[in-house]
Design a protein around this motif. Structure first.
Motif, mmCIF file in Angstrom:
data_model
loop_
_atom_site.group_PDB
_atom_site.id
_atom_site.type_symbol
_atom_site.label_atom_id
_atom_site.label_comp_id
_atom_site.label_asym_id
_atom_site.label_seq_id
_atom_site.Cartn_x
_atom_site.Cartn_y
_atom_site.Cartn_z
ATOM 1 N N ARG A 234 33.082 -30.814 13.208
ATOM 2 C CA ARG A 234 31.665 -30.921 13.587
ATOM 3 C C ARG A 234 31.281 -32.306 14.099
ATOM 4 O O ARG A 234 30.569 -32.445 15.079
ATOM 5 C CB ARG A 234 30.766 -30.574 12.389
ATOM 6 C CG ARG A 234 30.867 -29.152 11.892
ATOM 7 C CD ARG A 234 29.706 -28.821 10.950
ATOM 8 N NE ARG A 234 29.463 -29.852 9.957
ATOM 9 C CZ ARG A 234 30.049 -29.900 8.768
ATOM 10 N NH1 ARG A 234 30.945 -28.973 8.442
ATOM 11 N NH2 ARG A 234 29.771 -30.861 7.901
ATOM 12 N N ARG A 235 31.774 -33.351 13.413
ATOM 13 C CA ARG A 235 31.247 -34.681 13.680
ATOM 14 C C ARG A 235 32.303 -35.713 14.079
ATOM 15 O O ARG A 235 31.982 -36.881 14.278
ATOM 16 C CB ARG A 235 30.520 -35.200 12.428
ATOM 17 C CG ARG A 235 29.303 -34.385 12.054
ATOM 18 C CD ARG A 235 28.577 -34.992 10.869
ATOM 19 N NE ARG A 235 29.369 -34.902 9.643
ATOM 20 C CZ ARG A 235 28.971 -35.385 8.467
ATOM 21 N NH1 ARG A 235 27.818 -36.015 8.374
ATOM 22 N NH2 ARG A 235 29.730 -35.256 7.399
ATOM 23 N N GLY A 236 33.552 -35.302 14.225
ATOM 24 C CA GLY A 236 34.595 -36.276 14.470
ATOM 25 C C GLY A 236 35.070 -36.872 13.152
ATOM 26 O O GLY A 236 34.527 -36.579 12.087
ATOM 27 N N LEU A 237 36.072 -37.749 13.226
ATOM 28 C CA LEU A 237 36.651 -38.302 12.011
ATOM 29 C C LEU A 237 35.674 -39.269 11.354
ATOM 30 O O LEU A 237 35.282 -40.286 11.941
ATOM 31 C CB LEU A 237 37.963 -39.015 12.324
ATOM 32 C CG LEU A 237 38.861 -39.314 11.118
ATOM 33 C CD1 LEU A 237 39.333 -38.012 10.483
ATOM 34 C CD2 LEU A 237 40.060 -40.152 11.533
ATOM 35 N N ALA A 238 35.278 -38.954 10.143
ATOM 36 C CA ALA A 238 34.353 -39.784 9.381
ATOM 37 C C ALA A 238 34.616 -39.542 7.906
ATOM 38 O O ALA A 238 35.220 -38.543 7.523
ATOM 39 C CB ALA A 238 32.909 -39.452 9.731
ATOM 40 N N ARG B 244 39.994 -48.947 11.582
ATOM 41 C CA ARG B 244 38.547 -48.990 11.774
ATOM 42 C C ARG B 244 38.182 -49.123 13.248
ATOM 43 O O ARG B 244 37.149 -48.605 13.697
ATOM 44 C CB ARG B 244 37.957 -50.152 10.989
ATOM 45 C CG ARG B 244 37.730 -49.858 9.533
ATOM 46 C CD ARG B 244 36.402 -49.165 9.311
ATOM 47 N NE ARG B 244 35.278 -50.018 9.698
ATOM 48 C CZ ARG B 244 34.038 -49.588 9.867
ATOM 49 N NH1 ARG B 244 33.758 -48.324 9.686
ATOM 50 N NH2 ARG B 244 33.088 -50.423 10.208
ATOM 51 N N GLU B 245 39.001 -49.796 14.020
ATOM 52 C CA GLU B 245 38.738 -49.891 15.460
ATOM 53 C C GLU B 245 38.793 -48.517 16.116
ATOM 54 O O GLU B 245 37.990 -48.205 16.993
ATOM 55 C CB GLU B 245 39.755 -50.830 16.115
ATOM 56 C CG GLU B 245 39.532 -52.305 15.803
ATOM 57 C CD GLU B 245 40.518 -53.177 16.549
ATOM 58 O OE1 GLU B 245 41.230 -52.658 17.430
ATOM 59 O OE2 GLU B 245 40.579 -54.386 16.246
ATOM 60 N N LYS B 246 39.733 -47.697 15.666
ATOM 61 C CA LYS B 246 39.883 -46.356 16.237
ATOM 62 C C LYS B 246 38.883 -45.370 15.649
ATOM 63 O O LYS B 246 38.474 -44.419 16.324
ATOM 64 C CB LYS B 246 41.311 -45.853 15.992
ATOM 65 C CG LYS B 246 42.385 -46.679 16.687
ATOM 66 C CD LYS B 246 43.772 -46.275 16.208
ATOM 67 C CE LYS B 246 44.830 -47.192 16.787
ATOM 68 N NZ LYS B 246 46.165 -46.960 16.211
ATOM 69 N N HIS B 247 38.515 -45.582 14.391
ATOM 70 C CA HIS B 247 37.649 -44.629 13.690
ATOM 71 C C HIS B 247 36.519 -45.394 12.984
ATOM 72 O O HIS B 247 36.554 -45.591 11.763
ATOM 73 C CB HIS B 247 38.466 -43.822 12.677
ATOM 74 C CG HIS B 247 39.719 -43.223 13.251
ATOM 75 N ND1 HIS B 247 39.705 -42.189 14.156
ATOM 76 C CD2 HIS B 247 41.033 -43.536 13.046
ATOM 77 C CE1 HIS B 247 40.947 -41.862 14.493
ATOM 78 N NE2 HIS B 247 41.769 -42.668 13.824
ATOM 79 N N PRO B 248 35.520 -45.838 13.717
ATOM 80 C CA PRO B 248 34.473 -46.706 13.143
ATOM 81 C C PRO B 248 33.595 -46.033 12.097
ATOM 82 O O PRO B 248 32.863 -46.727 11.393
ATOM 83 C CB PRO B 248 33.654 -47.116 14.373
ATOM 84 C CG PRO B 248 33.932 -46.058 15.393
ATOM 85 C CD PRO B 248 35.333 -45.621 15.163
ATOM 86 N N ASP B 249 33.638 -44.710 11.997
ATOM 87 C CA ASP B 249 32.812 -44.017 11.007
ATOM 88 C C ASP B 249 33.533 -43.785 9.683
ATOM 89 O O ASP B 249 33.036 -43.074 8.815
ATOM 90 C CB ASP B 249 32.334 -42.667 11.568
ATOM 91 C CG ASP B 249 31.369 -42.829 12.734
ATOM 92 O OD1 ASP B 249 30.597 -43.810 12.717
ATOM 93 O OD2 ASP B 249 31.398 -42.003 13.651
#
Length: 298
Positions: free
Chosen positions: A85-89, A112-117
């Motif tokens: 639903r929301r991407g990797l978080a 964190r650079e690739k997945h800021p959430d």
């Protein structure tokens, strides 16, 4: 039933109705009622009861194993659907042995650079705590030793090998040497990690091989405490070179290889062996494998 299984797992972990209820954010009567309802649904007694918690029945031990599988799969499913639903978080919980804490930014920063959430919490744990927290779903992944002690049913990714050095200050005994032996190190006033740490058991083992026994005058479960005492000039220590470098070498600090024998021990990431992994753990393993292939990191 998932909620009841989670409460049951908390009770098995805390071994106390009040603490388990507090950990889960419910009242003790609510937790007790949920455990009884679970027992009624399964048709077996799960908990040995008296005036206080007395342990799990044999059936309870078996249900605990099933609970870990079922709750783990349910959490994986929820996380995967959230990622759709929301991407990797989400939040990743890491348990790390003290000697490996300095290398964790090599994983968390590019992740964190690739997945800021995605956010992280990182705890300093013994090797046994890492495995226990994994089993009880208290962490998502651990960084620990891969040799010497049984890991159980986990997936592991080797990252690097520890190489042990005497860490001392200029002008102190042995500070001008190119290398030292374990028996020579044992003669110094040492500050070492506490006996519950696998690093300490490794040091004890290699000194025993050399026919000596360490008698530290200071022990701590904190590498910062050890390094602070090294700087006073009154103590020396044994540390992986990677850890000593993380504190910043200076003109007055000496790191001297220990040989006779030269000792190396593998360190890597471990996660509970389960297919499919959650999206967060899958992405984390991908990042760790990338780092493990980086020759500059070895």
């Amino acid at each position: 039933m998932i909620d009841k299984l989670e409460l049951f797992m908390a009770l098995a972990r805390e071994r106390h109705f009040g603490r388990a209820a507090e950990q889960c954010g419910v009242t003790q009567p609510t937790l007790s009622a949920a455990i009884r309802q679970l027992e009624d649904q399964l048709g077996v007694m799960l908990v040995q009861r008296g005036s206080r918690f007395q342990g799990l029945t044999p059936e309870g031990q078996r249900v605990l194993e099933w609970s870990r599988r079922i709750v783990g799969d349910a959490r994986s499913m929820r996380e995967e659907m959230r990622a759709v639903r929301r991407g990797l978080a989400g939040h990743i919980r890491l348990g790390v042995i003290p000697t490996a804490l300095s290398m964790v930014p090599r994983i968390t920063a590019p992740f964190r650079e690739k997945h800021p959430d995605v956010t992280f919490s990182i705890g300093s744990n013994t090797s046994l705590q890492v495995l226990g927290h994994l089993e009880n779903f208290e962490i998502d992944a651990g960084i620990t030793y891969l040799d010497d002690e049984p890991l159980g049913r986990v997936t592991s990714v080797p990252l690097y090998s520890e190489h042990y050095h005497l860490v001392t200050v200029a002008g102190s005994p042995l500070a001008d040497r190119e290398s030292v032996t374990w028996s020579e190190v044992a003669e110094l006033s040492l500050c070492l990690l506490t006996a519950d740490m696998q690093n300490r058991r490794i040091i004890n083992h290699h000194m025993a091989q050399a026919g000596v026994s360490p008698e530290p005058t200071l022990e701590s479960n904190s590498m910062i405490v050890l390094f602070s005492h090294i700087r006073t000039g009154r103590w020396a220590s044994v540390m992986p070179r990677r850890m000593a470098d993380a504190f910043g070498t200076s003109d007055d600090i000496r790191t001297i290889p220990i040989d006779d024998p030269t000792a190396t021990h593998r360190v890597g990431m471990v996660v509970t062996h389960r297919e499919p992994y959650t999206p967060l753990v899958t992405a984390l393993l991908l990042e760790v494998r990338r780092l493990a292939e980086d020759q500059a990191f070895q």
